[in-house]
Design a protein around this motif. Structure first.
Motif, PDB file in Angstrom:
ATOM      1  N   ILE A   3       0.843  -1.186   0.000  1.00 19.27           N
ATOM      2  CA  ILE A   3       0.000   0.000   0.000  1.00 19.27           C
ATOM      3  C   ILE A   3       0.881   1.240   0.000  1.00 19.27           C
ATOM      4  N   ILE A   4       0.406   2.282  -0.664  1.00 22.65           N
ATOM      5  CA  ILE A   4       1.076   3.571  -0.682  1.00 22.65           C
ATOM      6  C   ILE A   4       0.298   4.505   0.232  1.00 22.65           C
ATOM      7  N   VAL A   5       0.994   5.157   1.154  1.00 22.93           N
ATOM      8  CA  VAL A   5       0.353   6.156   2.010  1.00 22.93           C
ATOM      9  C   VAL A   5       1.030   7.502   1.773  1.00 22.93           C
ATOM     10  N   TYR A   6       0.225   8.563   1.803  1.00 21.78           N
ATOM     11  CA  TYR A   6       0.753   9.881   1.445  1.00 21.78           C
ATOM     12  C   TYR A   6       0.371  10.985   2.420  1.00 21.78           C
ATOM     13  N   MET A  19      -0.750   1.734  10.904  1.00 25.79           N
ATOM     14  CA  MET A  19       0.324   1.046  10.188  1.00 25.79           C
ATOM     15  C   MET A  19       1.255   0.278  11.133  1.00 25.79           C
ATOM     16  N   THR A  20       0.865   0.113  12.382  1.00 28.18           N
ATOM     17  CA  THR A  20       1.712  -0.546  13.390  1.00 28.18           C
ATOM     18  C   THR A  20       2.203  -1.913  12.935  1.00 28.18           C
ATOM     19  N   ASN A  21       1.352  -2.703  12.311  1.00 29.87           N
ATOM     20  CA  ASN A  21       1.730  -4.060  11.895  1.00 29.87           C
ATOM     21  C   ASN A  21       2.239  -4.124  10.455  1.00 29.87           C
ATOM     22  N   ALA A  22       2.417  -2.973   9.831  1.00 31.75           N
ATOM     23  CA  ALA A  22       2.890  -2.932   8.442  1.00 31.75           C
ATOM     24  C   ALA A  22       4.417  -2.896   8.397  1.00 31.75           C
ATOM     25  N   GLN A  23       4.968  -3.383   7.306  1.00 27.06           N
ATOM     26  CA  GLN A  23       6.421  -3.349   7.099  1.00 27.06           C
ATOM     27  C   GLN A  23       6.743  -2.218   6.135  1.00 27.06           C
ATOM     28  N   TRP A  24       7.493  -1.217   6.594  1.00 26.88           N
ATOM     29  CA  TRP A  24       7.894  -0.099   5.750  1.00 26.88           C
ATOM     30  C   TRP A  24       8.891  -0.604   4.718  1.00 26.88           C
ATOM     31  N   LEU A  25       8.613  -0.347   3.432  1.00 26.29           N
ATOM     32  CA  LEU A  25       9.508  -0.774   2.362  1.00 26.29           C
ATOM     33  C   LEU A  25      10.389   0.365   1.874  1.00 26.29           C
ATOM     34  N   GLY A  26       9.875   1.590   1.944  1.00 27.96           N
ATOM     35  CA  GLY A  26      10.671   2.735   1.532  1.00 27.96           C
ATOM     36  C   GLY A  26       9.827   3.917   1.111  1.00 27.96           C
ATOM     37  N   TYR A  52       4.673  12.763  -2.770  1.00 23.43           N
ATOM     38  CA  TYR A  52       5.639  12.046  -1.941  1.00 23.43           C
ATOM     39  C   TYR A  52       4.881  11.102  -1.011  1.00 23.43           C
ATOM     40  N   CYS A  53       5.373   9.876  -0.915  1.00 18.97           N
ATOM     41  CA  CYS A  53       4.636   8.869  -0.160  1.00 18.97           C
ATOM     42  C   CYS A  53       5.589   7.826   0.414  1.00 18.97           C
ATOM     43  N   GLU A  54       4.992   6.892   1.136  1.00 18.98           N
ATOM     44  CA  GLU A  54       5.708   5.761   1.706  1.00 18.98           C
ATOM     45  C   GLU A  54       5.021   4.487   1.239  1.00 18.98           C
ATOM     46  N   VAL A  55       5.796   3.449   1.020  1.00 18.72           N
ATOM     47  CA  VAL A  55       5.253   2.163   0.584  1.00 18.72           C
ATOM     48  C   VAL A  55       5.437   1.151   1.709  1.00 18.72           C
ATOM     49  N   LEU A  80      -4.459   0.445  -8.278  1.00 15.35           N
ATOM     50  CA  LEU A  80      -3.166  -0.237  -8.273  1.00 15.35           C
ATOM     51  C   LEU A  80      -2.162   0.542  -9.121  1.00 15.35           C
ATOM     52  N   VAL A  81      -1.010   0.869  -8.547  1.00 11.30           N
ATOM     53  CA  VAL A  81       0.056   1.579  -9.253  1.00 11.30           C
ATOM     54  C   VAL A  81       1.371   0.821  -9.070  1.00 11.30           C
ATOM     55  N   GLN A  82       2.303   1.114  -9.936  1.00 14.39           N
ATOM     56  CA  GLN A  82       3.613   0.467  -9.868  1.00 14.39           C
ATOM     57  C   GLN A  82       4.584   1.302  -9.043  1.00 14.39           C
ATOM     58  N   THR A  83       5.395   0.623  -8.240  1.00 11.74           N
ATOM     59  CA  THR A  83       6.435   1.271  -7.440  1.00 11.74           C
ATOM     60  C   THR A  83       7.720   0.457  -7.605  1.00 11.74           C
ATOM     61  N   PRO A  84       8.849   0.972  -7.137  1.00 11.58           N
ATOM     62  CA  PRO A  84      10.084   0.185  -7.169  1.00 11.58           C
ATOM     63  C   PRO A  84       9.992  -1.081  -6.301  1.00 11.58           C
ATOM     64  N   TYR A  85       8.996  -1.145  -5.440  1.00 11.99           N
ATOM     65  CA  TYR A  85       8.817  -2.274  -4.524  1.00 11.99           C
ATOM     66  C   TYR A  85       7.759  -3.253  -5.032  1.00 11.99           C
ATOM     67  N   GLY A  86       7.287  -3.035  -6.230  1.00  9.73           N
ATOM     68  CA  GLY A  86       6.220  -3.849  -6.802  1.00  9.73           C
ATOM     69  C   GLY A  86       4.923  -3.057  -6.836  1.00  9.73           C
ATOM     70  N   SER A  87       3.879  -3.671  -7.364  1.00  9.22           N
ATOM     71  CA  SER A  87       2.600  -2.976  -7.447  1.00  9.22           C
ATOM     72  C   SER A  87       2.060  -2.731  -6.034  1.00  9.22           C
ATOM     73  N   ALA A  88       1.377  -1.592  -5.866  1.00  7.54           N
ATOM     74  CA  ALA A  88       0.858  -1.210  -4.549  1.00  7.54           C
ATOM     75  C   ALA A  88      -0.462  -0.479  -4.731  1.00  7.54           C
ATOM     76  N   TRP A  89      -1.300  -0.580  -3.716  1.00  3.27           N
ATOM     77  CA  TRP A  89      -2.597   0.094  -3.738  1.00  3.27           C
ATOM     78  C   TRP A  89      -2.455   1.532  -3.269  1.00  3.27           C
ATOM     79  N   LEU A  90      -3.101   2.428  -4.000  1.00  5.89           N
ATOM     80  CA  LEU A  90      -3.136   3.851  -3.686  1.00  5.89           C
ATOM     81  C   LEU A  90      -4.600   4.247  -3.545  1.00  5.89           C
TER      82      LEU A  90
END
Length: 115
Positions: A3-6, A19-26, A52-55, A80-90
């Motif tokens: 998921i992408i958060v902004y 987002m406590t249980n989420a893994q920050w990818l970048g 600017y966002c976080e995945v 669904l959008v593409q990121t360097p970390y793979g597809s993610a929901w926005l």
């Protein structure tokens, strides 16, 4: 899933506890979108800007909670959008942004600098 958060779900923001249980990818920048100030949180719509966002990687339970939070009443819709970390929901804002302040920097953390 990813998921992408902004805005308020980003680190050290008002709703980051979701987002406590989420893994920050970048960090990431998505092009082709504009960021608007809705008051306590922002909305993203298709446009000519960069946001600017976080995945994050999230589990199905967290995704379900975020869907309940964001899509209730039709305010947002997942895209669904593409990121360097793979597809993610926005989450795309579904209502009119007419009369709302655009955050020109595309960064919710710098929203007060755009005024």
């Amino acid at each position: 899933m990813r998921i992408i958060v902004y805005g308020s779900l980003r680190r050290k923001q008002g709703n980051s506890h979701w987002m406590t249980n989420a893994q920050w990818l970048g960090d990431h920048q998505i092009e082709g979108f504009e960021l608007y100030n809705l008051g306590l949180y922002p909305g993203v719509v298709p446009g000519a800007g960069t946001v600017y966002c976080e995945v994050y990687r999230v589990d199905a339970s967290t995704m379900g909670e975020l869907d309940a939070l964001r899509t209730k009443g039709g305010e947002y819709k997942r895209h669904l959008v593409q990121t360097p970390y793979g597809s993610a929901w926005l989450y795309i804002y579904q209502r009119s942004v007419a009369g709302l302040q655009q955050i020109a920097s595309g960064d919710w953390l710098k929203r007060d600098e755009d005024v």
